[in-house]
Design a protein around this motif. Structure first.
Motif, PDB file in Angstrom:
ATOM      1  N   ARG A  18      20.081 -46.954  77.565  1.00  0.00           N
ATOM      2  CA  ARG A  18      19.722 -45.970  78.596  1.00  0.00           C
ATOM      3  C   ARG A  18      20.531 -46.218  79.878  1.00  0.00           C
ATOM      4  NH1 ARG A  18      13.669 -46.784  77.156  1.00  0.00           N
ATOM      5  NH2 ARG A  18      13.364 -45.139  75.612  1.00  0.00           N
ATOM      6  N   HIS A  19      20.711 -47.495  80.208  1.00  0.00           N
ATOM      7  CA  HIS A  19      21.510 -47.843  81.390  1.00  0.00           C
ATOM      8  C   HIS A  19      22.958 -47.385  81.213  1.00  0.00           C
ATOM      9  CE1 HIS A  19      22.918 -50.005  84.890  1.00  0.00           C
ATOM     10  NE2 HIS A  19      23.792 -50.648  84.137  1.00  0.00           N
ATOM     11  N   TYR A  20      23.530 -47.629  80.048  1.00  0.00           N
ATOM     12  CA  TYR A  20      24.904 -47.186  79.791  1.00  0.00           C
ATOM     13  C   TYR A  20      25.014 -45.674  79.961  1.00  0.00           C
ATOM     14  CZ  TYR A  20      25.424 -51.756  77.460  1.00  0.00           C
ATOM     15  OH  TYR A  20      25.435 -53.090  77.147  1.00  0.00           O
ATOM     16  N   TYR A  52      33.903 -55.243  76.691  1.00  0.00           N
ATOM     17  CA  TYR A  52      34.324 -55.309  78.090  1.00  0.00           C
ATOM     18  C   TYR A  52      33.302 -56.025  78.968  1.00  0.00           C
ATOM     19  CZ  TYR A  52      38.098 -52.312  76.599  1.00  0.00           C
ATOM     20  OH  TYR A  52      39.198 -51.821  75.946  1.00  0.00           O
ATOM     21  N   LEU A  53      32.029 -55.881  78.662  1.00  0.00           N
ATOM     22  CA  LEU A  53      31.021 -56.638  79.409  1.00  0.00           C
ATOM     23  C   LEU A  53      31.191 -58.132  79.152  1.00  0.00           C
ATOM     24  CD1 LEU A  53      27.842 -54.404  78.931  1.00  0.00           C
ATOM     25  CD2 LEU A  53      29.142 -54.753  81.044  1.00  0.00           C
ATOM     26  N   THR A  59      29.998 -52.300  84.714  1.00  0.00           N
ATOM     27  CA  THR A  59      29.939 -50.966  84.114  1.00  0.00           C
ATOM     28  C   THR A  59      30.800 -49.978  84.905  1.00  0.00           C
ATOM     29  OG1 THR A  59      27.870 -50.523  85.312  1.00  0.00           O
ATOM     30  CG2 THR A  59      27.685 -51.250  83.014  1.00  0.00           C
ATOM     31  N   GLU A  60      30.903 -50.190  86.215  1.00  0.00           N
ATOM     32  CA  GLU A  60      31.748 -49.317  87.029  1.00  0.00           C
ATOM     33  C   GLU A  60      33.223 -49.461  86.645  1.00  0.00           C
ATOM     34  OE1 GLU A  60      29.482 -51.486  88.430  1.00  0.00           O
ATOM     35  OE2 GLU A  60      27.948 -50.013  88.947  1.00  0.00           O
ATOM     36  N   GLN A  61      33.653 -50.702  86.440  1.00  0.00           N
ATOM     37  CA  GLN A  61      35.038 -50.928  86.029  1.00  0.00           C
ATOM     38  C   GLN A  61      35.291 -50.320  84.653  1.00  0.00           C
ATOM     39  OE1 GLN A  61      34.785 -55.204  86.568  1.00  0.00           O
ATOM     40  NE2 GLN A  61      36.355 -55.127  88.169  1.00  0.00           N
TER      41      GLN A  61
END
Length: 121
Positions: A18-20, A52-53, A59-61
């Protein structure tokens, strides 16, 4: 597929999915009952986000280049390399700062645990 299925297939919590989606990294279609429906390609998207995490990116990058990476190979996305260089520079700076803090702590511990010489009588 529903959010629970995507969670099972990727090992990512429903909350993280949900966050993504909130961050614009993942998309779904809302069914009439309000449930999220994800395409089969969502698994690949989530796996890329996880990669990537794990590289320490935010998440912004990731949002800055994820679409390009999913459509092309990473090497063809000009947005990726500057992010990697910046992250590496940040890590190098943190290593230097942490090394100095470690030295300071070792010095402080040594000064506190030093035994005082006994007075000569």
């Amino acid at each position: 597929m529903k959010i629970g299925e995507l969670s099972q297939q990727t090992g990512v919590s429903v909350r993280s999915l949900r966050h993504y989606e909130h961050c614009g990294l993942l998309t779904s279609v809302r069914q009439a009952n309000g449930y999220r429906e994800y395409s089969p390609l969502a698994v690949e998207t989530v796996e890329s986000i996880k990669l990537y995490l794990n590289l320490g990116l935010t998440t912004e990058q990731i949002a800055g280049f994820l679409t390009c990476v999913l459509q092309n190979k990473e090497a063809f996305c000009s947005e990726v390399l500057p992010v990697y260089h910046k992250k590496l520079a940040d890590i190098d700076r943190q290593i230097i700062e942490l090394s100095q803090i470690r030295i300071n702590l070792l010095d402080r511990i040594a000064s506190l645990t030093k035994t005082e010489p006994e007075p000569n009588i």
